[in-house]
Design a protein around this motif. Structure first.
Motif, PDB file in Angstrom:
ATOM      1  N   GLU A 147    -106.230  -9.828  32.885  1.00 19.06           N
ATOM      2  CA  GLU A 147    -107.515  -9.157  33.027  1.00 19.06           C
ATOM      3  C   GLU A 147    -108.574  -9.953  32.289  1.00 19.06           C
ATOM      4  O   GLU A 147    -108.406 -10.287  31.116  1.00 19.06           O
ATOM      5  N   THR A 150    -111.854  -7.289  28.714  1.00 16.29           N
ATOM      6  CA  THR A 150    -111.164  -6.076  28.262  1.00 16.29           C
ATOM      7  C   THR A 150    -112.110  -4.893  28.156  1.00 16.29           C
ATOM      8  O   THR A 150    -111.749  -3.766  28.510  1.00 16.29           O
ATOM      9  N   ALA A 156    -107.268  -1.889  31.277  1.00 16.92           N
ATOM     10  CA  ALA A 156    -105.996  -2.448  30.815  1.00 16.92           C
ATOM     11  C   ALA A 156    -104.944  -1.351  30.677  1.00 16.92           C
ATOM     12  O   ALA A 156    -103.763  -1.557  30.995  1.00 16.92           O
ATOM     13  N   ALA A 160    -101.479  -1.154  32.752  1.00 13.00           N
ATOM     14  CA  ALA A 160    -100.207  -1.136  32.027  1.00 13.00           C
ATOM     15  C   ALA A 160     -99.174  -0.246  32.698  1.00 13.00           C
ATOM     16  O   ALA A 160     -97.970  -0.462  32.532  1.00 13.00           O
ATOM     17  N   GLN A 165     -96.305  -6.635  32.488  1.00  7.94           N
ATOM     18  CA  GLN A 165     -97.007  -7.158  31.324  1.00  7.94           C
ATOM     19  C   GLN A 165     -98.458  -7.431  31.686  1.00  7.94           C
ATOM     20  O   GLN A 165     -98.746  -7.982  32.740  1.00  7.94           O
ATOM     21  N   VAL A 166     -99.357  -7.005  30.804  1.00  6.93           N
ATOM     22  CA  VAL A 166    -100.792  -7.220  31.008  1.00  6.93           C
ATOM     23  C   VAL A 166    -101.332  -8.036  29.847  1.00  6.93           C
ATOM     24  O   VAL A 166    -101.093  -7.708  28.676  1.00  6.93           O
ATOM     25  N   TYR A 167    -102.063  -9.090  30.173  1.00 12.06           N
ATOM     26  CA  TYR A 167    -102.788  -9.885  29.187  1.00 12.06           C
ATOM     27  C   TYR A 167    -104.269  -9.679  29.474  1.00 12.06           C
ATOM     28  O   TYR A 167    -104.729  -9.933  30.591  1.00 12.06           O
ATOM     29  N   SER A 168    -105.007  -9.224  28.489  1.00  9.14           N
ATOM     30  CA  SER A 168    -106.419  -8.904  28.689  1.00  9.14           C
ATOM     31  C   SER A 168    -107.268  -9.698  27.711  1.00  9.14           C
ATOM     32  O   SER A 168    -107.079  -9.621  26.501  1.00  9.14           O
ATOM     33  N   ASN A 190     -96.873  -2.802  26.568  1.00  8.58           N
ATOM     34  CA  ASN A 190     -96.845  -3.951  27.472  1.00  8.58           C
ATOM     35  C   ASN A 190     -98.226  -4.535  27.737  1.00  8.58           C
ATOM     36  O   ASN A 190     -98.458  -5.162  28.772  1.00  8.58           O
ATOM     37  N   VAL A 191     -99.157  -4.316  26.807  1.00  6.75           N
ATOM     38  CA  VAL A 191    -100.487  -4.919  26.901  1.00  6.75           C
ATOM     39  C   VAL A 191    -100.706  -5.802  25.684  1.00  6.75           C
ATOM     40  O   VAL A 191    -100.483  -5.373  24.546  1.00  6.75           O
ATOM     41  N   ARG A 192    -101.129  -7.024  25.925  1.00  3.41           N
ATOM     42  CA  ARG A 192    -101.484  -7.928  24.835  1.00  3.41           C
ATOM     43  C   ARG A 192    -102.970  -8.244  24.962  1.00  3.41           C
ATOM     44  O   ARG A 192    -103.427  -8.781  25.973  1.00  3.41           O
ATOM     45  N   LEU A 193    -103.734  -7.887  23.937  1.00  2.00           N
ATOM     46  CA  LEU A 193    -105.176  -8.135  23.924  1.00  2.00           C
ATOM     47  C   LEU A 193    -105.451  -9.484  23.275  1.00  2.00           C
ATOM     48  O   LEU A 193    -104.927  -9.791  22.207  1.00  2.00           O
TER      49      LEU A 193
END
Length: 276
Positions: A147, A150, A156, A160, A165-168, A190-193
């Motif tokens: 994404e 953010t 996000a 999720a 897996q989400v990378y924002s 499962n979200v990595r900011l």
């Protein structure tokens, strides 16, 4: 919807290269394997923010979100998994307390720093398009989603529930920090900011099955195409000759890219560089 002609893209992609086509929660998400975020989420600050929300307004009721989802369904959103994800995410937790009573209206709201939280209908439509990518259709969900932008973290949180897996990525540090605080109570594993320049994508975890952007530029950055897996899809707003923004879908195939243009939208400008 008709995909455009297949050919290897020239960068940056511009609209004049594209063929125009027809156009969370009653409960927390199910427990999954927890992937540690890059930095500790500021749980105490998030809890404080939640306490500041108005009480006695029924905003925590699942029924409020169900009614919003039914309106989205009536307006044409059809993807059941997307509708379910929107129904589970408490949107009022992602807006300022003074605006919480408007959280379940179909309207964008300011979140500070010249940015907004998108309308639920726009979030739903873009994610619905994203889920139509080849990789997402084959596996039932995209394995990795990137994404761009953010913001407050709402989109996000919806993503999720649909991706492994989400990378924002967020370029404005105060918004990046705010999203971490707001998402902490939801315990989304499962979200990595990422604090970074979204125009550069996020190379460390590429390739991505899906890329979605919450800001629009004159063209799609080359980095996004390069980080898109074969079978992956990009959904992003792009300026149409500087007059308006339209949703653009780009699918990467073994032969190149297929492009289609969809409805008119309005997003904040896509910018490069970091803001502290």
């Amino acid at each position: 919807m008709t995909d455009g002609a297949r050919r290897t893209p020239k960068f940056p992609l511009r609209l004049d290269q594209m063929s125009v086509a027809k156009q969370k929660a009653a409960s927390a998400p199910p427990a999954r394997e927890v992937l540690r975020p890059q930095q500790p989420l500021q749980h105490a600050a998030a809890t404080s923010a939640r306490k500041a929300m108005p009480t006695g307004l029924g905003l925590d009721s699942a029924g409020v979100r169900r009614r919003m989802v039914e309106r989205l369904r009536q307006d044409g959103l059809r993807h059941e998994a997307v509708l379910a994800a929107i129904a589970h995410v408490p949107r009022h937790l992602f807006v300022d307390a003074a605006l919480a009573t408007q959280a379940y209206e179909d309207t964008s709201l300011p979140i500070g720093h010249g940015q907004t939280i998108s309308k639920p209908s726009v979030v739903g439509r873009m994610i619905e398009l994203l889920m139509g990518g080849a990789n997402a259709r084959t596996s039932g969900q995209p394995a990795r989603v990137l994404e761009i932008g953010t913001g407050c973290g709402y989109q996000a949180a919806v993503l999720a529930r649909l991706a492994r897996q989400v990378y924002s990525v967020e370029r404005v540090k105060p918004l990046h920090d705010k999203a971490r605080e707001l998402m902490a109570p939801l315990r989304i594993g499962n979200v990595r900011l990422v604090y970074g320049d979204g125009m550069l994508g996020h190379p460390p975890n590429a390739p991505y099955d899906a890329i979605i952007a919450a800001a629009g530029g004159e063209s799609l950055p080359a980095a996004w195409i390069e980080q898109l897996a074969v079978g992956g899809r990009i959904v992003a707003p792009v300026s149409d000759n500087g007059v308006r923004q339209v949703l653009v879908v780009v699918d990467r195939t073994e032969q190149g890219c297929e492009r289609s243009v969809h409805e008119v939208v309005q997003f904040v400008p896509l910018k490069s560089g970091l803001v502290r």
